[in-house]
Design an enzyme around this catalytic site. Structure first.
Site, PDB file in Angstrom:
ATOM      1  N   ASP A   1      36.211  -4.590  75.170  1.00 20.47           N
ATOM      2  CA  ASP A   1      35.193  -4.824  74.129  1.00 20.47           C
ATOM      3  C   ASP A   1      33.893  -3.947  74.029  1.00 20.47           C
ATOM      4  O   ASP A   1      33.251  -3.742  73.148  1.00 20.47           O
ATOM      5  CB  ASP A   1      34.766  -6.206  74.115  1.00 20.47           C
ATOM      6  CG  ASP A   1      36.079  -7.142  73.383  1.00 20.47           C
ATOM      7  OD1 ASP A   1      36.953  -6.516  72.935  1.00 20.47           O
ATOM      8  OD2 ASP A   1      35.943  -8.426  73.886  1.00 20.47           O
TER       9      ASP A   1
ATOM     10  N   SER B   1      38.946 -17.047  80.380  1.00 24.80           N
ATOM     11  CA  SER B   1      38.077 -16.714  79.616  1.00 24.80           C
ATOM     12  C   SER B   1      38.944 -16.381  78.280  1.00 24.80           C
ATOM     13  O   SER B   1      39.884 -16.234  78.157  1.00 24.80           O
ATOM     14  CB  SER B   1      37.802 -15.163  79.880  1.00 24.80           C
ATOM     15  OG  SER B   1      37.240 -14.426  78.930  1.00 24.80           O
TER      16      SER B   1
ATOM     17  N   ASP C   1      26.656 -15.454  79.287  1.00 21.47           N
ATOM     18  CA  ASP C   1      26.363 -14.035  79.472  1.00 21.47           C
ATOM     19  C   ASP C   1      25.249 -13.570  78.137  1.00 21.47           C
ATOM     20  O   ASP C   1      24.420 -12.874  78.690  1.00 21.47           O
ATOM     21  CB  ASP C   1      27.690 -13.021  79.276  1.00 21.47           C
ATOM     22  CG  ASP C   1      28.331 -13.097  80.500  1.00 21.47           C
ATOM     23  OD1 ASP C   1      27.880 -13.336  81.718  1.00 21.47           O
ATOM     24  OD2 ASP C   1      29.572 -12.655  80.630  1.00 21.47           O
TER      25      ASP C   1
ATOM     26  N   ARG D   1      36.279  -7.323  66.815  1.00 18.23           N
ATOM     27  CA  ARG D   1      34.999  -6.637  67.473  1.00 18.23           C
ATOM     28  C   ARG D   1      34.304  -5.748  66.531  1.00 18.23           C
ATOM     29  O   ARG D   1      33.049  -5.654  66.381  1.00 18.23           O
ATOM     30  CB  ARG D   1      35.177  -6.019  68.533  1.00 18.23           C
ATOM     31  CG  ARG D   1      35.926  -6.946  69.701  1.00 18.23           C
ATOM     32  CD  ARG D   1      34.610  -8.004  70.089  1.00 18.23           C
ATOM     33  NE  ARG D   1      34.869  -8.708  71.065  1.00 18.23           N
ATOM     34  CZ  ARG D   1      35.288 -10.013  71.200  1.00 18.23           C
ATOM     35  NH1 ARG D   1      35.238 -10.642  69.881  1.00 18.23           N
ATOM     36  NH2 ARG D   1      35.657 -10.845  72.097  1.00 18.23           N
TER      37      ARG D   1
HETATM   38  N1  ARG Z   1      42.901  -7.767  75.967  1.00 20.51           N
HETATM   39  C1  ARG Z   1      42.617  -7.924  74.616  1.00 20.51           C
HETATM   40  C2  ARG Z   1      42.033  -7.018  73.905  1.00 20.51           C
HETATM   41  O1  ARG Z   1      41.291  -6.176  74.539  1.00 20.51           O
HETATM   42  C3  ARG Z   1      41.998  -9.349  74.427  1.00 20.51           C
HETATM   43  C4  ARG Z   1      40.782  -9.805  75.355  1.00 20.51           C
HETATM   44  C5  ARG Z   1      40.000 -10.961  75.002  1.00 20.51           C
HETATM   45  N2  ARG Z   1      39.118 -11.500  75.753  1.00 20.51           N
HETATM   46  C6  ARG Z   1      38.938 -12.659  76.314  1.00 20.51           C
HETATM   47  N3  ARG Z   1      38.316 -12.893  77.179  1.00 20.51           N
HETATM   48  N4  ARG Z   1      40.063 -13.431  76.366  1.00 20.51           N
HETATM   49  O2  ARG Z   1      42.195  -6.738  72.675  1.00 20.51           O
END
Ligand code: ARG
Length: 319
Positions: A124, A173, A15, A95
């Site tokens: 995110d 992912s 991406d 993040r």
């Molecule tokens: N759901 C979690 C959060 O928003 C983690 C997401 C992590 N992303 C991934 N592609 N595993 O904090």
């Protein structure tokens, strides 16, 4: 003459890699600056991001933010017993820091625009948007805005000679930092699907963990861990070591349906061995030292802290 410089948070994945030519061809930027921020996602991932950034972007930065991550995000999370719907938050804490480092580069590069490669479904995008906007920067999110399919992305990458990870269509992912590893997507989205052992990288299954327990001691000072087994240690070393020790005993897995910021429910699997041990020990210390009234009040502020952290509202004065 196009629109000048855009600075993008860069992971080295498909991406964000196709975003480099997209920002030029579709958004008319002259210069794309990429920033990979090391929050403990592993040396290999950082090495790949650095190599690809240096090759495909006009300017690339790799910033080691691991110690900053520990002192500015993980220590406060420990003090606040930071958890969301029962698991120790990890991605949420990294993040804002990544976004902050991108903002620093944008100032240095005199760019008025920043970009991220998030989709429109997850948390995110909001965490990045918030930090970028509060810095007064314009935000571009090509993947969210252009509605691209994976097939299209792969074709486009080929046209631009961007290497595509050789592994056949990655089934999950994964997001990793010093504090936690999260695995989502693919078949895992079915709540009835039992996570296969192959998704785990930090923890052994209980049946493979040793039968003999391992005793460790943790030393805390003002709510943060400062030593293990009688040896003074930096937060980063302590967490890294404890991830290995506790993970080898099968400690620190979560398997759940999570409520995302936008209301979607999402199946998530997590590994967080050091976080489980440190947060459990910290809560025990509080139970040992605080009064009943203090404990009850602390639960309220901890919950609020965690909610703000999950939403990425780290500049909210209440945080
Ligand atoms: N759901 C979690 C959060 O928003 C983690 C997401 C992590 N992303 C991934 N592609 N595993 O904090």
């Amino acid at each position: 003459m196009g629109k000048g410089t855009v600075v993008m948070a860069y992971s080295g994945g498909l991406d964000t890699s196709i975003c480099i030519p997209l920002l030029k061809e579709r958004y008319d930027y002259d210069r794309v600056v990429t920033v990979a921020v090391n929050v403990g996602q592993g040396d290999e991932e950082i090495a790949v991001a650095t190599k690809k950034g240096e090759k495909f972007a006009d300017v690339h930065y790799t910033i080691d933010a691991r110690d900053r991550f520990v002192t500015e995000y993980l220590f406060p999370a420990i003090r606040a017993n930071g958890s969301y719907e029962g698991y120790p938050m990890g991605t949420a804490l990294a993040r804002p820091l990544i976004a902050e480092e991108v903002v620093r580069v944008a100032l240095r590069e005199k760019a008025k625009t920043v970009a991220h490669g998030c989709t429109g479904k997850g948390n995110d995008q909001l965490r990045f948007d918030f930090i970028f906007r509060i810095a007064g920067l314009e935000v571009i999110a090509p993947i969210r805005e252009l509605n691209l399919t994976r097939e299209w992305e792969i074709e486009y990458a080929k046209e631009h000679k961007i290497p595509i990870p050789v592994v056949k269509e990655k089934p999950w992912s994964i997001d990793e930092n010093l504090w936690s590893r999260s695995i989502e997507g693919g078949r895992l989205e079915d709540p009835a699907y039992h996570p296969p052992e192959e998704i785990f990288g930090w923890t052994l299954p209980l049946e493979k963990a040793p039968d003999k327990p391992e005793m460790i001691t943790l030393e805390f000072l003002k709510g943060i861990p400062v030593g293990m087994n009688g040896e003074a240690m930096s937060g980063r070393d302590l967490i890294t070591k404890l991830n290995i020790v506790a993970g080898s005993h099968g400690i620190g897995r979560s398997n759940m349906i999570e409520d995302r910021i936008l209301g979607l429910k999402a199946r998530e699997n997590y590994e967080h061995p050091a976080a489980t041990v440190i947060l459990t020990a910290h809560a025990d210390l509080e139970q040992l030292t605080l009064t009943r009234q203090e404990l009850a009040f602390k639960r309220i502020v901890d919950d609020k802290w965690s909610e703000l952290a999950y939403m990425g509202l780290v500049h909210e004065p209440l945080f």
